[in-house]
Design a protein around this motif. Structure first.
Motif, PDB file in Angstrom:
ATOM      1  N   THR A 179      -4.486  10.827  -2.367  1.00  0.00           N
ATOM      2  CA  THR A 179      -5.666  10.721  -3.142  1.00  0.00           C
ATOM      3  C   THR A 179      -5.672   9.155  -3.740  1.00  0.00           C
ATOM      4  O   THR A 179      -6.503   8.960  -4.652  1.00  0.00           O
ATOM      5  CB  THR A 179      -5.852  11.581  -4.447  1.00  0.00           C
ATOM      6  OG1 THR A 179      -4.632  11.506  -5.273  1.00  0.00           O
ATOM      7  CG2 THR A 179      -6.255  13.097  -3.726  1.00  0.00           C
ATOM      8  N   ALA A 180      -4.513   8.479  -3.476  1.00  0.00           N
ATOM      9  CA  ALA A 180      -4.349   7.255  -3.975  1.00  0.00           C
ATOM     10  C   ALA A 180      -5.385   6.280  -3.561  1.00  0.00           C
ATOM     11  O   ALA A 180      -5.607   6.142  -2.242  1.00  0.00           O
ATOM     12  CB  ALA A 180      -2.945   6.523  -3.780  1.00  0.00           C
ATOM     13  N   VAL A 181      -5.805   5.372  -4.322  1.00  0.00           N
ATOM     14  CA  VAL A 181      -7.065   4.321  -4.041  1.00  0.00           C
ATOM     15  C   VAL A 181      -6.645   3.015  -4.319  1.00  0.00           C
ATOM     16  O   VAL A 181      -5.915   2.883  -5.329  1.00  0.00           O
ATOM     17  CB  VAL A 181      -8.434   4.787  -4.231  1.00  0.00           C
ATOM     18  CG1 VAL A 181      -8.824   6.067  -3.560  1.00  0.00           C
ATOM     19  CG2 VAL A 181      -8.558   4.915  -5.837  1.00  0.00           C
ATOM     20  N   ASP A 182      -7.165   2.017  -3.588  1.00  0.00           N
ATOM     21  CA  ASP A 182      -7.031   0.548  -4.106  1.00  0.00           C
ATOM     22  C   ASP A 182      -8.071   0.119  -5.124  1.00  0.00           C
ATOM     23  O   ASP A 182      -8.903   0.996  -5.484  1.00  0.00           O
ATOM     24  CB  ASP A 182      -6.738  -0.265  -3.013  1.00  0.00           C
ATOM     25  CG  ASP A 182      -7.979  -0.326  -1.894  1.00  0.00           C
ATOM     26  OD1 ASP A 182      -9.150   0.101  -2.500  1.00  0.00           O
ATOM     27  OD2 ASP A 182      -7.949  -0.820  -0.974  1.00  0.00           O
ATOM     28  N   ASP A 183      -7.984  -1.098  -5.529  1.00  0.00           N
ATOM     29  CA  ASP A 183      -8.960  -1.813  -6.560  1.00  0.00           C
ATOM     30  C   ASP A 183     -10.179  -1.393  -5.781  1.00  0.00           C
ATOM     31  O   ASP A 183     -11.357  -1.504  -6.713  1.00  0.00           O
ATOM     32  CB  ASP A 183      -8.679  -3.071  -6.763  1.00  0.00           C
ATOM     33  CG  ASP A 183      -7.544  -3.296  -7.505  1.00  0.00           C
ATOM     34  OD1 ASP A 183      -6.998  -2.319  -7.917  1.00  0.00           O
ATOM     35  OD2 ASP A 183      -6.658  -4.247  -7.196  1.00  0.00           O
ATOM     36  N   ASP A 184     -10.530  -1.499  -4.587  1.00  0.00           N
ATOM     37  CA  ASP A 184     -12.157  -1.158  -3.959  1.00  0.00           C
ATOM     38  C   ASP A 184     -12.186  -0.018  -3.912  1.00  0.00           C
ATOM     39  O   ASP A 184     -13.482   0.529  -3.035  1.00  0.00           O
ATOM     40  CB  ASP A 184     -11.898  -2.143  -2.576  1.00  0.00           C
ATOM     41  CG  ASP A 184     -11.806  -3.664  -2.847  1.00  0.00           C
ATOM     42  OD1 ASP A 184     -12.288  -4.105  -3.990  1.00  0.00           O
ATOM     43  OD2 ASP A 184     -11.292  -4.154  -1.915  1.00  0.00           O
ATOM     44  N   PHE A 189      -3.288   4.671   1.615  1.00  0.00           N
ATOM     45  CA  PHE A 189      -2.380   5.229   2.640  1.00  0.00           C
ATOM     46  C   PHE A 189      -3.198   6.237   3.591  1.00  0.00           C
ATOM     47  O   PHE A 189      -4.411   6.422   3.465  1.00  0.00           O
ATOM     48  CB  PHE A 189      -1.245   6.073   2.056  1.00  0.00           C
ATOM     49  CG  PHE A 189      -0.596   5.495   0.792  1.00  0.00           C
ATOM     50  CD1 PHE A 189       0.183   4.474   1.126  1.00  0.00           C
ATOM     51  CD2 PHE A 189      -0.839   6.027  -0.440  1.00  0.00           C
ATOM     52  CE1 PHE A 189       1.011   3.697   0.178  1.00  0.00           C
ATOM     53  CE2 PHE A 189       0.070   5.507  -1.445  1.00  0.00           C
ATOM     54  CZ  PHE A 189       0.913   4.374  -1.144  1.00  0.00           C
ATOM     55  N   ARG A 190      -2.742   6.115   4.750  1.00  0.00           N
ATOM     56  CA  ARG A 190      -3.354   7.017   5.744  1.00  0.00           C
ATOM     57  C   ARG A 190      -3.608   8.637   5.266  1.00  0.00           C
ATOM     58  O   ARG A 190      -2.816   9.162   4.387  1.00  0.00           O
ATOM     59  CB  ARG A 190      -2.447   7.103   6.877  1.00  0.00           C
ATOM     60  CG  ARG A 190      -1.983   5.754   7.619  1.00  0.00           C
ATOM     61  CD  ARG A 190      -1.315   5.910   9.116  1.00  0.00           C
ATOM     62  NE  ARG A 190      -1.147   4.673   9.555  1.00  0.00           N
ATOM     63  CZ  ARG A 190      -0.297   4.509  10.640  1.00  0.00           C
ATOM     64  NH1 ARG A 190       0.214   5.675  11.206  1.00  0.00           N
ATOM     65  NH2 ARG A 190      -0.409   3.352  11.069  1.00  0.00           N
ATOM     66  N   PRO A 191      -4.458   9.383   5.628  1.00  0.00           N
ATOM     67  CA  PRO A 191      -4.676  10.494   5.143  1.00  0.00           C
ATOM     68  C   PRO A 191      -3.798  11.573   5.940  1.00  0.00           C
ATOM     69  O   PRO A 191      -3.865  12.665   5.402  1.00  0.00           O
ATOM     70  CB  PRO A 191      -6.047  10.833   6.005  1.00  0.00           C
ATOM     71  CG  PRO A 191      -6.069  10.048   7.187  1.00  0.00           C
ATOM     72  CD  PRO A 191      -5.262   8.728   6.785  1.00  0.00           C
ATOM     73  N   VAL A 192      -2.766  11.275   6.314  1.00  0.00           N
ATOM     74  CA  VAL A 192      -1.662  12.310   6.614  1.00  0.00           C
ATOM     75  C   VAL A 192      -0.281  11.598   6.283  1.00  0.00           C
ATOM     76  O   VAL A 192      -0.147  10.460   6.413  1.00  0.00           O
ATOM     77  CB  VAL A 192      -1.650  12.338   8.074  1.00  0.00           C
ATOM     78  CG1 VAL A 192      -0.423  13.505   8.574  1.00  0.00           C
ATOM     79  CG2 VAL A 192      -2.975  13.025   8.692  1.00  0.00           C
ATOM     80  N   VAL A 193       0.548  12.326   5.553  1.00  0.00           N
ATOM     81  CA  VAL A 193       1.922  12.012   5.094  1.00  0.00           C
ATOM     82  C   VAL A 193       2.759  12.051   6.261  1.00  0.00           C
ATOM     83  O   VAL A 193       2.962  12.674   7.053  1.00  0.00           O
ATOM     84  CB  VAL A 193       2.287  12.892   4.212  1.00  0.00           C
ATOM     85  CG1 VAL A 193       3.862  12.435   3.514  1.00  0.00           C
ATOM     86  CG2 VAL A 193       1.497  13.116   2.773  1.00  0.00           C
ATOM     87  N   SER A 194       3.137  10.847   6.429  1.00  0.00           N
ATOM     88  CA  SER A 194       4.390  10.635   7.593  1.00  0.00           C
ATOM     89  C   SER A 194       5.619  11.194   7.265  1.00  0.00           C
ATOM     90  O   SER A 194       5.859  11.462   5.995  1.00  0.00           O
ATOM     91  CB  SER A 194       4.433   9.148   7.986  1.00  0.00           C
ATOM     92  OG  SER A 194       5.156   8.503   6.846  1.00  0.00           O
TER      93      SER A 194
END
Length: 301
Positions: A179-184, A189-194
């Motif tokens: 659920t992390a997002v940047d300033d925009d 990150f990708r929607p799947v945890v590597s």
């Protein structure tokens, strides 16, 4: 390198709650299994590197050197029979010259060594105490593990409190990651945890869930407290905990009356080979893979 030897949960439950004779039998089996595994590593695994850039790998002609110490208690306060062996990085090369241990060879053979330890300690404990093993599913869809018959699964779950804490912490970290997002406002990150990210999160979760060290106490006092704690908090009936060994003996008597320990060698060979072929990419596998799978197969007999 730190090698950790720990019996199956039901074995160290019997060690924790059983009488003094049961404890001594399990500790003796534990120690003999460790010795056998170390002998196997010394005889079969080329763990010493020598020569320019360590290009040569040989078995240790003088054996391995290790410092050994034992844990009686996990940080969570739960019972724990575990031996740590810190292997020296120094060794003798094939020509008598100095060499160094290679952790790569040890890591490659970890599963085979672990399967050998589990097989040895379970077989000796069952033989000496008149017990039997039964399969227990830990993860649906995965191969079951073999535990001592007669021990309630609720009691096994009671031993895994820290694992539950780590799992809860990991779930929180994965949620934050996804659920992390940047300033925009875009996903960071990708929607799947590597796999790499999940491995890192597991390390962080283990550190965050680690309780402070507890004051060392005598084993007899710990064993008394473990039994009281299990009776009060595990949800298992007090008489089952108090007479856990007797329950295990009764379950073993039923199993031994109905099951004959007969191995169909041809069928076992096909099963082991097929499993190893499928589990390894493109069917490429080594002797250590066959050894590990064969030992797991025998544990199910």
């Amino acid at each position: 390198m730190d090698l950790v030897f720990r019996p199956q949960p039901t074995i160290y439950l019997l060690w924790a709650f059983g009488d003094e004779e049961t404890r001594l039998v399990i500790e003796a089996a534990h120690e003999r299994a460790i010795e056998r595994v170390l002998e196997w590593i010394e005889d079969e695994v080329p763990v010493i590197r020598y020569g320019k850039d360590g290009v040569y790998r040989v078995r240790p002609p003088g054996g391995l050197v290790a410092a050994r110490f034992r844990h009686y208690e996990a940080r969570s306060g739960r019972r724990l029979l575990a031996d740590h062996l810190l292997l020296s990085v120094k060794g003798s090369g094939g020509t008598g010259s100095g060499g160094r241990s290679t952790t790569l060879a040890l890591h490659e053979n970890t599963v085979a060594a672990s399967a050998l330890y589990n097989e040895l300690i379970a077989s000796e404990v069952c033989e000496e105490l008149g017990l039997a093993t039964e399969p227990r599913t830990v993860t649906p869809g995965r191969r079951p593990v073999m535990d001592i018959a007669g021990a309630p699964h609720e009691l096994i779950r009671w031993t895994a409190r820290r694992s539950d804490q780590i799992a809860a912490c990991l779930a929180e970290l994965e949620h934050e990651y996804l659920t992390a997002v940047d300033d925009d406002g875009e996903p960071r990150f990708r929607p799947v945890v590597s796999q790499r990210a999940r491995a890192k999160m597991k390390q962080i979760s283990a550190r965050k869930a680690r309780p402070p060290r507890r004051k060392t106490q005598p084993l007899a006092q710990l064993r008394a407290w473990w039994k009281v704690s299990a009776i009060l908090t595990s949800g298992v009936a007090a008489d089952v905990i108090t007479y856990l060994f007797e329950h295990a003996r009764a379950a073993a008597a039923v199993i031994r009356a109905w099951v004959a320990a007969v191995v169909d060698v041809a069928l076992a060979a096909v099963d082991v080979t097929a499993t190893v072929f499928v589990m390894n990419d493109g069917g490429r596998f080594h002797r250590r893979h066959v050894l590990a799978e064969a030992r797991r197969h025998l544990a199910l007999v």
